[in-house]
Design a protein around this motif. Structure first.
Motif, PDB file in Angstrom:
ATOM      1  N   GLY A 300       0.820  -1.210   0.000  1.00 53.81           N
ATOM      2  CA  GLY A 300       0.000   0.000   0.000  1.00 53.81           C
ATOM      3  C   GLY A 300       0.851   1.255   0.000  1.00 53.81           C
ATOM      4  N   ASP A 301       0.212   2.402  -0.212  1.00 54.74           N
ATOM      5  CA  ASP A 301       0.896   3.690  -0.141  1.00 54.74           C
ATOM      6  C   ASP A 301      -0.132   4.763   0.211  1.00 54.74           C
ATOM      7  OD1 ASP A 301      -0.434   4.576  -2.544  1.00 54.74           O
ATOM      8  OD2 ASP A 301       1.073   3.513  -3.722  1.00 54.74           O
ATOM      9  N   VAL A 302       0.303   6.022   0.295  1.00 52.53           N
ATOM     10  CA  VAL A 302      -0.614   7.102   0.669  1.00 52.53           C
ATOM     11  C   VAL A 302      -1.255   7.757  -0.554  1.00 52.53           C
ATOM     12  CG1 VAL A 302       0.510   7.627   2.850  1.00 52.53           C
ATOM     13  CG2 VAL A 302       1.313   8.742   0.761  1.00 52.53           C
ATOM     14  N   GLY A 303      -1.058   7.174  -1.720  1.00 52.18           N
ATOM     15  CA  GLY A 303      -1.693   7.670  -2.938  1.00 52.18           C
ATOM     16  C   GLY A 303      -2.962   6.888  -3.240  1.00 52.18           C
ATOM     17  N   GLU A 304      -3.006   6.276  -4.425  1.00 49.05           N
ATOM     18  CA  GLU A 304      -4.195   5.538  -4.844  1.00 49.05           C
ATOM     19  C   GLU A 304      -4.420   4.281  -4.020  1.00 49.05           C
ATOM     20  OE1 GLU A 304      -3.785   4.754  -8.974  1.00 49.05           O
ATOM     21  OE2 GLU A 304      -4.105   6.850  -9.587  1.00 49.05           O
ATOM     22  N   ARG A 305      -3.373   3.793  -3.376  1.00 47.30           N
ATOM     23  CA  ARG A 305      -3.507   2.551  -2.596  1.00 47.30           C
ATOM     24  C   ARG A 305      -3.529   2.801  -1.084  1.00 47.30           C
ATOM     25  NH1 ARG A 305       1.180  -1.010  -5.358  1.00 47.30           N
ATOM     26  NH2 ARG A 305       2.206   1.033  -5.254  1.00 47.30           N
ATOM     27  N   GLU A 306      -3.900   4.011  -0.671  1.00 44.06           N
ATOM     28  CA  GLU A 306      -4.000   4.280   0.761  1.00 44.06           C
ATOM     29  C   GLU A 306      -5.069   3.417   1.420  1.00 44.06           C
ATOM     30  OE1 GLU A 306      -4.620   7.976   3.936  1.00 44.06           O
ATOM     31  OE2 GLU A 306      -4.080   8.384   1.849  1.00 44.06           O
ATOM     32  N   PHE A 307      -6.076   3.029   0.634  1.00 42.84           N
ATOM     33  CA  PHE A 307      -7.124   2.168   1.197  1.00 42.84           C
ATOM     34  C   PHE A 307      -6.535   0.864   1.723  1.00 42.84           C
ATOM     35  CE2 PHE A 307      -6.736   0.488  -3.082  1.00 42.84           C
ATOM     36  CZ  PHE A 307      -7.006  -0.868  -2.944  1.00 42.84           C
ATOM     37  N   MET A 308      -5.428   0.403   1.118  1.00 42.06           N
ATOM     38  CA  MET A 308      -4.788  -0.824   1.587  1.00 42.06           C
ATOM     39  C   MET A 308      -4.194  -0.630   2.983  1.00 42.06           C
ATOM     40  SD  MET A 308      -2.951  -1.986  -1.998  1.00 42.06           S
ATOM     41  CE  MET A 308      -2.248  -3.487  -1.311  1.00 42.06           C
ATOM     42  N   LEU A 309      -3.609   0.537   3.207  1.00 39.00           N
ATOM     43  CA  LEU A 309      -3.069   0.832   4.533  1.00 39.00           C
ATOM     44  C   LEU A 309      -4.182   0.915   5.568  1.00 39.00           C
ATOM     45  CD1 LEU A 309      -0.417   3.598   3.666  1.00 39.00           C
ATOM     46  CD2 LEU A 309      -0.101   1.118   3.801  1.00 39.00           C
ATOM     47  N   LEU A 310      -5.300   1.550   5.190  1.00 42.30           N
ATOM     48  CA  LEU A 310      -6.427   1.692   6.119  1.00 42.30           C
ATOM     49  C   LEU A 310      -7.066   0.345   6.437  1.00 42.30           C
ATOM     50  CD1 LEU A 310      -8.052   4.943   4.673  1.00 42.30           C
ATOM     51  CD2 LEU A 310      -6.556   4.720   6.675  1.00 42.30           C
ATOM     52  N   ILE A 311      -7.162  -0.529   5.422  1.00 43.27           N
ATOM     53  CA  ILE A 311      -7.698  -1.879   5.671  1.00 43.27           C
ATOM     54  C   ILE A 311      -6.753  -2.641   6.592  1.00 43.27           C
ATOM     55  CG2 ILE A 311      -8.228  -4.111   4.619  1.00 43.27           C
ATOM     56  CD1 ILE A 311      -9.187  -2.587   2.145  1.00 43.27           C
ATOM     57  N   GLY A 312      -5.445  -2.490   6.349  1.00 46.54           N
ATOM     58  CA  GLY A 312      -4.473  -3.151   7.207  1.00 46.54           C
ATOM     59  C   GLY A 312      -4.597  -2.709   8.655  1.00 46.54           C
ATOM     60  N   ILE A 313      -4.811  -1.407   8.847  1.00 42.71           N
ATOM     61  CA  ILE A 313      -5.028  -0.897  10.210  1.00 42.71           C
ATOM     62  C   ILE A 313      -6.315  -1.468  10.796  1.00 42.71           C
ATOM     63  CG2 ILE A 313      -5.519   1.180  11.557  1.00 42.71           C
ATOM     64  CD1 ILE A 313      -3.735   2.719   9.558  1.00 42.71           C
ATOM     65  N   ALA A 314      -7.374  -1.485   9.977  1.00 42.02           N
ATOM     66  CA  ALA A 314      -8.683  -1.939  10.457  1.00 42.02           C
ATOM     67  C   ALA A 314      -8.703  -3.420  10.818  1.00 42.02           C
ATOM     68  CB  ALA A 314      -9.752  -1.658   9.400  1.00 42.02           C
ATOM     69  N   LEU A 315      -7.779  -4.193  10.289  1.00 42.93           N
ATOM     70  CA  LEU A 315      -7.717  -5.621  10.624  1.00 42.93           C
ATOM     71  C   LEU A 315      -7.302  -5.867  12.066  1.00 42.93           C
ATOM     72  CD1 LEU A 315      -6.156  -7.257   7.430  1.00 42.93           C
ATOM     73  CD2 LEU A 315      -8.434  -7.655   8.383  1.00 42.93           C
ATOM     74  N   HIS A 316      -6.938  -4.811  12.766  1.00 44.90           N
ATOM     75  CA  HIS A 316      -6.500  -4.959  14.153  1.00 44.90           C
ATOM     76  C   HIS A 316      -7.577  -5.621  15.016  1.00 44.90           C
ATOM     77  CE1 HIS A 316      -3.837  -4.104  17.506  1.00 44.90           C
ATOM     78  NE2 HIS A 316      -4.880  -3.695  18.200  1.00 44.90           N
ATOM     79  N   GLY A 317      -8.833  -5.358  14.702  1.00 42.73           N
ATOM     80  CA  GLY A 317      -9.911  -5.960  15.486  1.00 42.73           C
ATOM     81  C   GLY A 317      -9.846  -7.473  15.495  1.00 42.73           C
ATOM     82  N   ILE A 318      -9.573  -8.052  14.319  1.00 43.88           N
ATOM     83  CA  ILE A 318      -9.449  -9.510  14.227  1.00 43.88           C
ATOM     84  C   ILE A 318      -8.109  -9.953  14.804  1.00 43.88           C
ATOM     85  CG2 ILE A 318      -9.416 -11.492  12.674  1.00 43.88           C
ATOM     86  CD1 ILE A 318     -11.149  -9.926  10.750  1.00 43.88           C
ATOM     87  N   CYS A 319      -7.042  -9.255  14.407  1.00 43.83           N
ATOM     88  CA  CYS A 319      -5.703  -9.633  14.857  1.00 43.83           C
ATOM     89  C   CYS A 319      -5.611  -9.692  16.380  1.00 43.83           C
ATOM     90  CB  CYS A 319      -4.673  -8.637  14.325  1.00 43.83           C
ATOM     91  SG  CYS A 319      -4.464  -8.610  12.540  1.00 43.83           S
TER      92      CYS A 319
END
Length: 410
Positions: A300-319
């Motif tokens: 992921g990155d902070v451009g077009e793929r920032e959503f990947m970073l946000l999903i990665g952060i959001a997975l904390h609930g399961i992790c």
């Protein structure tokens, strides 16, 4: 459990994790920018959490399970900890900062087991009741991140340049004083091992009876797996905030609370998932979520793929929830009423202690390996290491741990 007691436990959990989340998330960024710490020094600072966790079972086994009420020990540790947090707020060099953070984590890590013990002592069915209390700890962590990023703006580019992140220690010092005083009003949680009136043996005083749980093959596999999965977990604690700052994400600490928001959701879903699919499947899902999270960070990155970073952060609930909270409930059911505190201390030893101590060291070494001359890092290469490790651990656990049913009634 009556409403008054429930409210007390909820506030206790809120403050416990507000204090931790209020300075620990931004620690790597603070050290790198405020005191010019190297990656190795940052790893050394984070490893103090592990040393505290390694010592925690002895504190719990020697004191909480044997001689003094858990809520009183909890209050004393937080009051002393408040003073150390204030000293960290005043420091400007790593050499001075390190002894303070080491002392603080030796005091703080036992409190994670103590708040669980105080909570479990008031519950008739922890598998159903604990999640509703623990979720307030997540809310406390979220509140800390929101205050840092959106209210005080301490982690903004200007705030970091001005060294404002040191204020996180002052904020949590005040909160620690409040929790320390409040702890003495919590429901009484007497030492269960003395309830029969017998004089405790040396083995009991040292908490060694809880080691008898290792005779259970499944518990031993779970314990070892807990150590191993916390090696990749250390990469998240140590590197996530500096990574997001370095790649240019705005309000990174506030956005990292997206992970805690998802944690609330999955805490509420955990009893249903736990009951329907069992402990083994819950743990496997958690481990695989770590694998997916790090892949998203790597690509992921902070451009077009920032959503990947946000999903990665959001997975904390399961992790986090599906592994740690499930593990706490599983351990409580396995331990029986006499050694609940010691058993919870053992899991603290495995996860935040041995596993993350190794993980912080490895994360520091790998971060240094991919450090560029301009101070930036090759993050995609760094994140692939914990991703691969989490995948291997999940496969081993799936093969070795046998599905079982246990009675979770206290």
């Amino acid at each position: 459990m009556n409403l008054g007691v429930r409210m007390q436990l909820c506030l206790m959990m809120f403050l416990e994790f507000f204090i931790w989340g209020g300075w620990f998330v931004t620690l790597g960024t603070f050290l790198g920018n405020n005191v010019n710490a190297t990656d190795s020094e940052i790893a050394l600072a984070f490893s103090t959490q592990s040393w505290g966790a390694i010592i925690a079972p002895f504190v719990i086994g020697l004191i909480a399970d044997r001689f003094f009420n858990a809520e009183k020990i909890l209050g004393l540790l937080h009051l002393i900890g408040a003073g150390l947090l204030f000293l960290m707020y005043k420091t400007t060099s790593f050499e001075v900062f390190y002894p303070y953070v080491l002392g603080y984590m030796i005091l703080y890590m036992p409190t994670l087991a103590l708040v669980n013990s105080v909570s479990f002592n008031q519950m008739s069915n922890p598998a159903k009741e604990f999640s509703l209390i623990r979720v307030f700890g997540t809310m406390g962590w979220i509140m800390a991140g929101v205050l840092i990023s959106y209210f005080f703006k301490w982690d903004s580019t200007g705030g970091i340049m001005q060294g404002m992140l040191k204020n996180t220690f002052l904020m949590t010092s005040i909160a620690s004083i409040f929790l320390g005083v409040f702890s003495f009003t919590l429901p009484k949680t007497p030492p269960k091992a003395k309830s029969n009136g017998d004089k405790p043996s040396l083995r009991e005083i040292l908490g060694l009876d809880a080691l008898g749980l290792f005779k259970d093959r499944n518990f031993l596999i779970f314990f070892i797996s807990s150590i191993l999965i916390c090696i990749p977990l250390a990469f998240y604690y140590q590197n996530a905030n500096p990574f997001l700052v370095e790649v240019g994400m705005e309000s990174p600490t506030g956005k990292m609370t997206l992970g805690q928001l998802s944690e609330i959701l999955f805490l509420l879903l955990l009893p249903v998932f736990f009951t329907r699919f069992g402990f083994k499947n819950t743990i496997i899902v958690a481990m695989l979520a770590w694998f997916v999270r790090y892949l998203l960070f790597a690509f992921g990155d902070v451009g077009e793929r920032e959503f990947m970073l946000l999903i990665g952060i959001a997975l904390h609930g399961i992790c986090y929830d599906f592994f740690f909270v499930s593990g706490q409930i599983y351990t409580d059911g396995k331990a029986g009423p006499k050694y609940k505190s010691s058993a919870q201390g053992l899991i603290t030893l495995a996860t935040y202690g041995v596993g993350m101590l190794i993980g912080f060291w490895i994360a520091g070494v790998i971060s240094n390996k991919y450090l560029l001359s301009d101070g930036m890092h090759i993050w995609d290469s760094i994140w692939l290491y914990p991703a691969g490790f989490a995948l291997v651990v999940s496969i081993l656990f799936a093969l070795l741990f046998k599905s079982e049913k246990i009675d979770y009634q206290s």
